[in-house]
Design a protein around this motif. Structure first.
Motif: not given
Ligand code: SF4
Ligand code: SF4
Length: 363
Positions: A167-174, A206-211, A245-247
């Motif tokens: 989780v800490k390594e992910t670039s973006y979280q949502a 996550a980026r797609y979902m937030v956008a 990587e986890i999505d």
């Protein structure tokens, strides 16, 4: 192509994925709600791996000035995935999971459309979709991760700690709302007592979902706080059964979630991979309070004979029984190596599932 034919063809196209879309009247109804005829005509030509608009112009034969706005509209609707963050956006068709079974529910808004979809999805799951996920291949696509601090084993880094590192390594979280719980509620089958805003997503998903208004952005600390709260609620962490990587991290319960209800209500054995751990109870110290029996999501614990006992075949190694034991009688221990399931690289895992289902991957 006639309207009838295009939805049939779309169902067939979607059914070529590792988690496919077996055709039933409910699936066709769902597709008709989500895709206009024009969108379905385009969707049957779209790939499941992301492509640039230029490449899609070649593939579909549509002019860019028609294609790009249509892809953007379909991304907003949750039927096409738009990969952001690179030099230029790329697009691919969204499958059922992770995909269009969830996108209408992620924002957590009850509408006449989500109510209708909820009824259709609940019936579709019982008639065909549980079997598609857990009955047609030996290799499960998702895996259980034991809850925090539940492990008695001696290895230095536990699966939960590895998950936190990932989780800490992910670039973006949502975070989004849980589609399974909302489908249950909106279909009229009853409100699940657990929180709904705990469907965690990462990176480009996550980026797609937030956008597109389907989720809200989180910090790493906020993400870890949701994982902790899910532990406290007795929810089971489920993530992809692969080394990528986890999505997504689902926080599942037996009341609503597709993976657990598919196993418990429908007996589909390969809905998910259990963790490589098993609950152990010290019968000398157990005070027979029954809390663990109540919390176990798969009914693997029984007190019918005195102190609590675990049915090791049923135990999925989630650790949900552990934190609330008043006498600290529960621990999780590694299963024998012969019973441990390997975690494969993502490509290998997908190809294995496709081979087991007798499907050829369409790029
Ligand atoms: S929660 Fe602990 S004390 Fe209570 S029944 Fe289970 S093992 Fe025994
Ligand atoms: S006994 Fe039940 S709650 Fe405990 S780890 Fe096994 S499946 Fe999870």
């Amino acid at each position: 192509m006639s309207k009838h034919e295009v939805y049939d063809q779309l169902a067939e196209h979607l059914n070529s994925m590792p988690i496919g879309a077996p055709k039933t009247p409910e699936l066709i109804e769902i597709l008709k709600i989500l895709y206009t005829k024009e969108e379905a005509d385009l969707a049957v030509k779209l790939p499941f791996l992301p492509m640039t608009v230029d490449a899609l112009v070649d593939r579909t034969g549509m002019a860019e000035k028609m294609l790009k706005p249509m892809l953007d509209r379909m991304a907003k609707k949750g039927i096409v995935f738009e990969q952001l963050g690179g030099d230029e956006p790329m697009y691919r068709l969204l499958p059922t999971v992770v995909g269009f079974s969830e996108t209408p529910f992620w924002p957590g808004k009850r509408t006449p459309e989500t109510e209708k979809l909820a009824v259709l999805w609940r019936k579709y799951a019982r008639d065909a979709f549980f079997h598609e996920i857990g009955g047609l291949s030996e290799t499960p696509l998702v895996r259980v991760i034991p809850v925090q601090e539940s492990l008695s084993e001696t290895r230095k880094v536990s699966p939960y700690e590895k998950l936190v590192e990932k989780v800490k390594e992910t670039s973006y979280q949502a975070v989004a709302h849980c589609p399974c719980r909302l489908m249950r509620e909106y279909s009229g089958d009853g409100k699940c007592e657990h929180s709904t805003e705990n469907c965690l997503h990462f990176g480009s998903l996550a980026r797609y979902m937030v956008a597109n208004g389907m989720a809200r952005e989180l910090t790493v600390d906020e993400t870890l706080a949701i994982l902790k709260k899910s532990n406290e609620e007795g929810l089971v962490h489920v993530t992809g059964n692969h080394q990528a990587e986890i999505d997504t991290i689902c926080n599942c319960c037996a009341d609503a979630c597709i993976f657990l209800t598919g196993l418990l209500a429908m007996g589909e054995k390969n809905m998910f991979a259990r963790s490589n751990f098993v609950s152990q109870i010290n019968q000398e110290t157990c005070v027979e309070c029954g809390t663990c029996e109540e919390r176990c999501p798969v009914k693997a614990i029984s007190l019918s004979d005195g102190p609590a006992r675990v049915d090791e075949d049923k135990c999925i190694g989630c650790g949900v029984c552990f934190p609330t034991c008043p006498s600290e009688s529960i621990s999780l221990a590694p299963r024998p190596e012969t019973e441990q399931l390997p975690v494969l690289p993502p490509g290998e895992m997908v190809m294995k599932v496709m081979a087991e289902k007798g499907r050829a991957f369409k790029f």
